[in-house]
Design a protein around this motif. Structure first.
Motif, PDB file in Angstrom:
ATOM      1  N   SER A  10       0.870  -1.167   0.000  1.00 42.05           N
ATOM      2  CA  SER A  10       0.000   0.000   0.000  1.00 42.05           C
ATOM      3  C   SER A  10       0.913   1.224   0.000  1.00 42.05           C
ATOM      4  O   SER A  10       1.863   1.277  -0.778  1.00 42.05           O
ATOM      5  N   SER A  11       0.659   2.163   0.868  1.00 40.60           N
ATOM      6  CA  SER A  11       1.452   3.387   0.923  1.00 40.60           C
ATOM      7  C   SER A  11       1.097   4.158   2.180  1.00 40.60           C
ATOM      8  O   SER A  11       0.007   3.991   2.747  1.00 40.60           O
ATOM      9  N   TRP A  12       1.992   5.040   2.571  1.00 38.67           N
ATOM     10  CA  TRP A  12       1.701   6.012   3.615  1.00 38.67           C
ATOM     11  C   TRP A  12       0.392   6.725   3.277  1.00 38.67           C
ATOM     12  O   TRP A  12      -0.442   6.978   4.130  1.00 38.67           O
ATOM     13  N   ALA A  13       0.195   6.978   1.981  1.00 36.80           N
ATOM     14  CA  ALA A  13      -1.010   7.666   1.503  1.00 36.80           C
ATOM     15  C   ALA A  13      -2.267   6.823   1.676  1.00 36.80           C
ATOM     16  O   ALA A  13      -3.376   7.342   1.591  1.00 36.80           O
ATOM     17  N   GLY A  14      -2.118   5.531   1.946  1.00 33.77           N
ATOM     18  CA  GLY A  14      -3.270   4.704   2.244  1.00 33.77           C
ATOM     19  C   GLY A  14      -3.885   5.034   3.592  1.00 33.77           C
ATOM     20  O   GLY A  14      -5.067   4.812   3.818  1.00 33.77           O
ATOM     21  N   LEU A  15      -3.062   5.551   4.495  1.00 32.60           N
ATOM     22  CA  LEU A  15      -3.545   5.984   5.813  1.00 32.60           C
ATOM     23  C   LEU A  15      -3.743   7.485   5.888  1.00 32.60           C
ATOM     24  O   LEU A  15      -4.670   7.962   6.535  1.00 32.60           O
ATOM     25  N   PRO A  23      -5.841  12.228  -5.363  1.00 33.47           N
ATOM     26  CA  PRO A  23      -6.993  11.443  -4.926  1.00 33.47           C
ATOM     27  C   PRO A  23      -7.035  10.013  -5.461  1.00 33.47           C
ATOM     28  O   PRO A  23      -7.420   9.101  -4.737  1.00 33.47           O
ATOM     29  N   ALA A  24      -6.665   9.789  -6.698  1.00 31.57           N
ATOM     30  CA  ALA A  24      -6.725   8.427  -7.249  1.00 31.57           C
ATOM     31  C   ALA A  24      -5.724   7.515  -6.540  1.00 31.57           C
ATOM     32  O   ALA A  24      -6.050   6.379  -6.169  1.00 31.57           O
ATOM     33  N   TYR A  25      -4.500   7.997  -6.341  1.00 30.49           N
ATOM     34  CA  TYR A  25      -3.482   7.210  -5.649  1.00 30.49           C
ATOM     35  C   TYR A  25      -3.904   6.958  -4.213  1.00 30.49           C
ATOM     36  O   TYR A  25      -3.824   5.833  -3.710  1.00 30.49           O
ATOM     37  N   ASN A  26      -4.373   8.005  -3.531  1.00 28.65           N
ATOM     38  CA  ASN A  26      -4.817   7.861  -2.142  1.00 28.65           C
ATOM     39  C   ASN A  26      -5.901   6.792  -2.044  1.00 28.65           C
ATOM     40  O   ASN A  26      -5.865   5.936  -1.161  1.00 28.65           O
ATOM     41  N   ALA A  27      -6.875   6.846  -2.944  1.00 29.47           N
ATOM     42  CA  ALA A  27      -8.001   5.909  -2.908  1.00 29.47           C
ATOM     43  C   ALA A  27      -7.554   4.475  -3.184  1.00 29.47           C
ATOM     44  O   ALA A  27      -7.994   3.545  -2.506  1.00 29.47           O
ATOM     45  N   THR A  28      -6.697   4.287  -4.168  1.00 29.45           N
ATOM     46  CA  THR A  28      -6.283   2.919  -4.486  1.00 29.45           C
ATOM     47  C   THR A  28      -5.436   2.322  -3.375  1.00 29.45           C
ATOM     48  O   THR A  28      -5.553   1.132  -3.083  1.00 29.45           O
ATOM     49  N   ARG A  30      -5.672   3.076  -0.202  1.00 33.64           N
ATOM     50  CA  ARG A  30      -6.591   2.752   0.892  1.00 33.64           C
ATOM     51  C   ARG A  30      -7.343   1.466   0.558  1.00 33.64           C
ATOM     52  O   ARG A  30      -7.623   0.653   1.436  1.00 33.64           O
ATOM     53  N   ALA A  31      -7.674   1.258  -0.699  1.00 35.04           N
ATOM     54  CA  ALA A  31      -8.357   0.028  -1.115  1.00 35.04           C
ATOM     55  C   ALA A  31      -7.485  -1.200  -0.862  1.00 35.04           C
ATOM     56  O   ALA A  31      -8.005  -2.270  -0.523  1.00 35.04           O
ATOM     57  N   THR A  36      -6.582  -6.311   1.994  1.00 38.02           N
ATOM     58  CA  THR A  36      -5.789  -7.096   2.934  1.00 38.02           C
ATOM     59  C   THR A  36      -6.637  -7.515   4.129  1.00 38.02           C
ATOM     60  O   THR A  36      -6.604  -8.679   4.555  1.00 38.02           O
ATOM     61  N   GLU A  37      -7.396  -6.584   4.651  1.00 38.59           N
ATOM     62  CA  GLU A  37      -8.262  -6.877   5.787  1.00 38.59           C
ATOM     63  C   GLU A  37      -9.307  -7.938   5.414  1.00 38.59           C
ATOM     64  O   GLU A  37      -9.581  -8.858   6.191  1.00 38.59           O
TER      65      GLU A  37
END
Length: 123
Positions: A10-15, A23-28, A30-31, A36-37
């Motif tokens: 994922s990425s730091w941007a996922g959190l 926004p697209a990178y952040n959203a993907t 987070r997805a 994973t969950e």
């Protein structure tokens, strides 16, 4: 096979959403955390575990595509690709009875905290 490990990046941007990453990178990213969950909820009972690795800035060539690419000195203070590799190896070497759901890895000098990241501003 009765078990296994999936490591998702994922990425730091996922959190922590960032204007720099968009926004697209952040959203993907987070997805990826939700994926994973979901794997852990559905497959943990079958011995399958999933981990998300959430790197902050890693000194890779993609940094050259930023609006203001970081200097060589800044890149040297970032997480290096081999550091990230060591983190994934750590996950893989954990006993099958354990699941590290998320592993956040960032530079000690974290520019998301200290500033110095250049990002485009809306007009």
């Amino acid at each position: 096979q009765g078990g296994g490990l999936i490591v998702n990046v994922s990425s730091w941007a996922g959190l922590y959403a960032s204007r720099l990453t968009g926004p697209a990178y952040n959203a993907t990213k987070r997805a990826v955390l939700a994926l994973t969950e979901s794997i852990n909820m559905e497959e943990g009972m079958h011995g399958i575990r999933a981990s998300s690795v959430l790197p902050g800035e890693v000194a890779t060539p993609i940094l050259d595509k930023r609006p203001v690419p970081p200097s060589q000195a800044e890149r040297e203070r970032m997480v290096q690709p081999e550091d990230l590799g060591q983190a994934v190896l750590f996950l893989a070497q954990m006993p099958a009875r354990t699941c590290i759901n998320e592993l956040v890895i960032s530079p000690t000098h974290n520019r998301f905290y200290t500033g110095g990241l250049e990002s485009p501003r809306p007009a």
